[in-house]
Scaffold this active site. Sequence first.
Site, short mmCIF file in Angstrom:
data_model
loop_
_atom_site.label_atom_id
_atom_site.label_comp_id
_atom_site.label_asym_id
_atom_site.label_seq_id
_atom_site.Cartn_x
_atom_site.Cartn_y
_atom_site.Cartn_z
N ASP A 94 0.85 -1.19 0.00
CA ASP A 94 0.00 0.00 0.00
C ASP A 94 0.89 1.25 0.00
O ASP A 94 1.82 1.35 0.81
CB ASP A 94 -0.85 -0.06 1.29
CG ASP A 94 -2.01 0.92 1.28
OD1 ASP A 94 -2.38 1.41 0.20
OD2 ASP A 94 -2.56 1.18 2.37
N GLY A 191 -7.94 8.10 7.14
CA GLY A 191 -8.07 8.34 8.58
C GLY A 191 -9.49 8.29 9.11
O GLY A 191 -10.43 7.99 8.37
N SER A 237 -13.12 3.97 4.75
CA SER A 237 -13.75 3.50 5.97
C SER A 237 -15.02 4.31 6.19
O SER A 237 -15.11 5.47 5.77
CB SER A 237 -12.80 3.68 7.16
OG SER A 237 -11.87 2.62 7.19
ZN LIG Z 1 -4.45 5.01 0.85
#
Ligand SMILES: [Zn+2]
Length: 333
Positions: A94, A191, A237
């Site tokens: 990643d 985040g 997320s």
């Molecule tokens: Zn990323």
Amino acid sequence: MVNYKDLGLVNTREMFAKAVAGGYAIPAFNFNNMEQLQAIIQASAETKSPVILQVSKGARNYANQTLLRYMAEGAVEYAKELGWEHPQIVLHLDHGDSFELCKSCVDMGFSSVMIDASSLPYEENIALTKKVVEYAHKYDVTVEAELGVLAGVEDEVSAEESHYTRPEEVIDFATRSGCDSLAISIGTSHGAYKFKPEQCKRDPKTGRLVPPPLAFDVLHEIEKKLPGFPIVLHGSSSVPQEYVDIINAHGGKLPDAVGIPEEQLREASKSAVCKINIDSDSRLAMTAAIRKVFDEKPGEFDPRKYLGPARDEMKKLYMHKIINVLGSNGKAE
Ligand SMILES: [Zn+2]
């Protein structure tokens, strides 16, 4: 030199082609430790979902790249033990930030790498991506590139200013760089604090922040320019509010943490978006479960007694994402 095929791993090529054609997305879960990896593999094996194990720069610094590679190798065998006859597991770098790092991952058995040169000027992004592609393709390792800049902080990847991917650049970029998939910026962010309160509305009933919608117009324009080309969403997320509430109720402090609503991710999964990155949500699940044990059983000091519940909570989360958000269940029988 270790080839990923000898480790039982697969690259993303066939997986993505099927996902784009089938209108679902492959989960890309970051992992840093054993409990997280167990939860990912248990959830994937139980749902027969193809899965991408992601290793970030932070994970490499924390857990060591070599150890993570052996863990992924072990994960393939573990998946088989769980009754998943033909596990489809990708080991992916990643946010690789240099040719040398991508090369070292290809050489040690990763089946897929990301070269993130999105902060460089356009031509330099193409040149560096192309260099990585030329090396990786020699070993049949697939390459994800990034065009556009995401906001937020994720394991040492951070950007103050974000800008959407420009649809007019994608054909030229994909053709000249030779990348296998493209991470785009359409309003997702890294985040657990994806949006500042001033970017959001506030629900008068719950007092919670309501984030601005993703730029689906930009996504659809990109899809039109590159029909069938695999698109990747980072920073996806959803920051489940039940975890935020548990954390805050047990001594934590996460005010106004907010993510991408799952309905929007579900909608994106039906398009050319075929890889969705989820990291913060599992951190929240883990933290919520651990805080609860610490608060309710202050005498507990056996790590298995709080990491175990954390693992169970993460598995629940991963299964929910696979079945209810990405739709990848049953796609790797
Ligand atoms: Zn990323």
